[in-house]
Design a protein around this motif. Structure first.
Motif, PDB file in Angstrom:
ATOM      1  N   HIS A 194      -2.586   3.726  -3.423  1.00 44.95           N
ATOM      2  CA  HIS A 194      -2.696   2.412  -4.071  1.00 44.95           C
ATOM      3  C   HIS A 194      -2.714   1.312  -3.029  1.00 44.95           C
ATOM      4  CE1 HIS A 194      -0.626   5.158  -6.837  1.00 44.95           C
ATOM      5  NE2 HIS A 194      -1.321   4.558  -7.787  1.00 44.95           N
ATOM      6  N   GLU A 240       0.838  -1.187   0.000  1.00 44.53           N
ATOM      7  CA  GLU A 240       0.000   0.000   0.000  1.00 44.53           C
ATOM      8  C   GLU A 240       0.880   1.246   0.000  1.00 44.53           C
ATOM      9  OE1 GLU A 240      -3.056   0.029   2.985  1.00 44.53           O
ATOM     10  OE2 GLU A 240      -4.054   1.748   2.092  1.00 44.53           O
ATOM     11  N   GLU A 264      -3.552  -1.569  -7.059  1.00 47.75           N
ATOM     12  CA  GLU A 264      -4.612  -0.808  -7.722  1.00 47.75           C
ATOM     13  C   GLU A 264      -4.754   0.580  -7.110  1.00 47.75           C
ATOM     14  OE1 GLU A 264      -8.481  -2.835  -8.202  1.00 47.75           O
ATOM     15  OE2 GLU A 264      -7.433  -4.651  -7.606  1.00 47.75           O
ATOM     16  N   GLY A 265      -5.104   1.549  -7.951  1.00 45.40           N
ATOM     17  CA  GLY A 265      -5.363   2.888  -7.440  1.00 45.40           C
ATOM     18  C   GLY A 265      -6.687   2.908  -6.712  1.00 45.40           C
TER      19      GLY A 265
END
Lengths: 336, 328
Positions: free
Chosen positions: A326, A242, A319-320
């Motif tokens: 993210h 993250e 992933e955004g």
């Protein structure tokens, strides 16, 4: 945001061990803008130190190697170079002068047989080509910059005559002598008392304001993150799981591991305590992933309360989830 | 009043330093006139920077370091001055957990041997009893029974600390000194061990002297706190008192320096300058005055006594009544 100073792309670092090939870093993407502080957070074995050592090209040859990816660094002259493929001599020119590093244990990084003034002066002579006298004056100036009292007198001291906090200030002085654009600080306050730790963190923030360098700050302590970071990247099992601006990581984490780390820090609820209740900490079960036997799919799945069968099928992608935020988790949408 | 489990009176531990054939050397007072009591089932936190004497104090209670003076009573019995045989018996009532789970377990002994060694020494139970006891201990600390057959190196740091705790529990002590038991562990593993200790204190009514530097762990786990500086008690009181109404500037500075997982940086912090002064030549008067933002000339002249301020709250500061240290 200004152009990237450091841009690590898909970095892979491997080590040869008796037990087999160990992949310590498995495709890390990381970038730092000029003047920014990025905290790289993780526990032992997460790959955070290996990532920083790779940036300095300090992975011991023959034992480990950068097996893939790029480390793009924008030099003072504006040219962007890939540090992974830079010839050793050119790298030596960048190391210490444009990118400098401070380690956890200053006693092992300082030469016990030389006066600290001479050690700072050596860095100034080596990288800046200063003469003996100018280098010496520079050393005293640097000691003053890092708030060491009586700098002229302290320059004559040997490392063992200084306290841990003072030694770490000396290390910072050596690192900053060439005015680097990137300072890598690998757990620089972990061995210090919290009172001294706070002094060092405040010093680093002040120096950053004055000198404008970017800082890659490696730590396992989320309290330290809150104190120093602009942005945070959390590593687990050799991958970034993250990344987000500091306040967002602390208040709105979307990866179960980040949430678990935050929940592991005891926060006492005084009302509950007064009523005689002591709720258990939400500890993350199990132990760190064994880098020699990583689990299939998501590295964190075996310890994750959110894990489903699909989590073990493939490594989730980063992933955004919001602007500049993210998360590497299939279920981030459900985690709020 | 019921008798406290542990009674410490004016405890002193001195170390000679720099003594040579030609030089009388000096004396470091690592622990200086420390007094406190602990009740059964009570968990007391001992905090202070490195060099404050907290580890020395913890070990001298068990006489792993011999006190120079003062008294330690366990269940009313004087521990200082006990014969070696009596001391050995008394140790089945008081145990220690060390910081480093790697260095404190014998690598050549299986976990089963480690856990039954103390039972053997204290002649507790038959061979079969001990085997059952080892299995029960492992279960208590959350390890599988098969762990008994394995060796320390086969375990992770957190698991080894569980073994260290099981070893301390093996003789069913009433009192445990826990010397930074979670400091060497990763954050996520730390929480597991803190939970285990919290569970044990409730289940077994253990009294624990918890030495640590992580103030959030101390706050979570302890009933009372003792703040030590250069071997002396600066302040002591209940967790609620110490954390919400500190009266000593050093306590407040420690609380302010503890890294908070909070995106808003505090601005009203008391920040200490410099490091602990040399224990060989401590400052006159109040030993904290050289780093204290509230120090006045009188502070150099008088040694502040540890005075009682309210229920179970003691503080050693001559200005305690005039300065407001309650965090905003």
């Amino acid at each position: 945001m200004s152009a990237k100073l450091l841009d690590i792309r898909d970095l892979v670092v491997e080590f040869r061990t008796e037990a087999g090939l160990l992949r310590a870093v498995k495709g890390v993407d990381l970038s730092i803008a000029a003047g920014e502080t990025l905290a790289l957070v993780g526990e032992s074995g997460s790959g955070k130190s290996v990532t920083s050592l790779s940036t300095m090209r300090l992975i011991p040859e023959g034992v480990g190697r950068i097996a893939g990816g790029e480390i793009l660094f924008r030099g003072r002259d504006g040219t962007v170079r890939d540090l992974v493929h830079l010839p050793g001599r050119e790298m030596a020119g960048i190391r210490g002068s444009e990118i400098a590093m401070v380690f956890q244990e200053p006693m092992t990084s300082l030469n016990p047989a030389h006066r600290i003034g001479a050690q700072i002066a050596e860095a100034a002579r080596l990288h800046e080509g200063l003469g003996r006298k100018a280098a010496r004056a520079r050393a005293v100036e640097m000691l003053k910059l890092v708030d060491i009292p009586e700098p002229e007198r302290r320059a004559e001291a040997y490392p063992h005559q200084l306290s841990g906090g003072m030694r770490q200030r000396v290390m910072i002085a050596i690192a900053l002598v060439c005015n680097p654009t990137l300072l890598i600080a690998d757990e620089p306050t972990t061995a210090l008392d919290s009172t001294v730790q706070l002094q060092i963190l405040v010093l680093l923030r002040r120096l950053q304001d004055e000198l404008g360098m970017a800082i890659l700050f490696i730590t396992h302590n989320l309290g330290v993150v809150a104190e120093i970071a602009d942005r945070v990247a959390v590593m687990y099992g050799g991958r970034i799981v993250e990344d987000a601006p500091m306040a967002e990581i602390l208040t709105a984490p979307r990866h179960p591991y980040t949430r678990g780390l935050l929940a592991s820090v005891p926060r006492t609820d005084h009302a509950a305590r007064a009523a005689g209740r002591r709720d258990r900490l939400q500890a993350i079960p199990g132990s760190m992933v064994d880098p020699l036997k990583p689990p299939p799919g998501c590295d964190f799945a075996p310890r994750c309360a959110w894990a489903q069968e699909a989590c073990t099928a493939a490594v989730p992608v980063l992933e955004g989830v919001a602007s500049g935020h993210h998360a590497r988790c299939r279920r981030w949408r459900e985690i709020v | 009043m019921t008798q406290p489990l542990i009674e410490v009176r004016d405890l002193e531990v001195h170390f000679p330093v720099g003594r040579t054939m030609f030089n009388a050397g000096a004396t470091v007072r690592a622990v200086h006139r420390v007094s406190f009591e602990m009740g059964r089932g009570e968990v007391v936190g001992l905090v202070g920077e490195s060099g404050s004497g907290k580890t020395t104090l913890g070990r001298s209670l068990l006489r792993l370091i011999e006190p120079t003076g003062g008294s330690v009573r366990l269940n009313g019995k004087e521990v200082t001055g006990m014969s070696p045989a009596d001391l050995r018996r008394a140790r089945s009532d008081m145990q220690i957990i060390f910081q480093d789970p790697f260095a404190s377990l014998n690598p050549r002994m299986s976990v089963g041997e480690i856990l039954s060694e103390a039972l053997h020494l204290h002649s507790i139970g038959s061979r079969a009893d001990r085997r059952d006891r080892v299995a029960a201990l492992l279960e208590t600390v959350g390890l599988p029974p098969q762990a008994a057959e394995r060796y320390p190196h086969e375990f992770s740091g957190g698991q080894r600390q569980r073994i260290g705790i099981a070893r301390a529990l093996s003789v069913e002590p009433a009192f445990i000194v826990a010397d930074e038991p979670v400091s060497a562990l990763d954050v996520s593993i730390q929480a597991q061990i803190v939970n285990l200790l919290a569970e044990l204190r409730e289940k077994m009514k253990l009294s624990i002297l918890f030495i640590g530097h992580d103030l959030s762990v101390i706050e979570y786990l302890c009933d009372r706190v003792i703040v030590l500086y250069l071997g002396k008690v600066m302040e002591s009181g209940t967790v609620a008192e110490i954390y919400q109404r500190p009266r000593h500037p050093y306590t407040r500075a420690l609380l302010d320096a503890a890294p908070q997982v909070d995106a808003n940086r505090r601005t009203d912090r008391i920040m200490l300058t410099g490091d602990l002064p040399s224990p060989v030549s401590p400052p006159s008067g109040c030993i904290f005055r050289t780093r204290c933002p509230f120090a006045q000339p009188e502070c150099a002249a008088t040694v502040p006594p540890l005075e009682t301020k309210g229920a179970d709250h003691r503080v050693a500061c001559i200005r305690a009544d005039e300065i407001d240290l309650v965090p905003g």
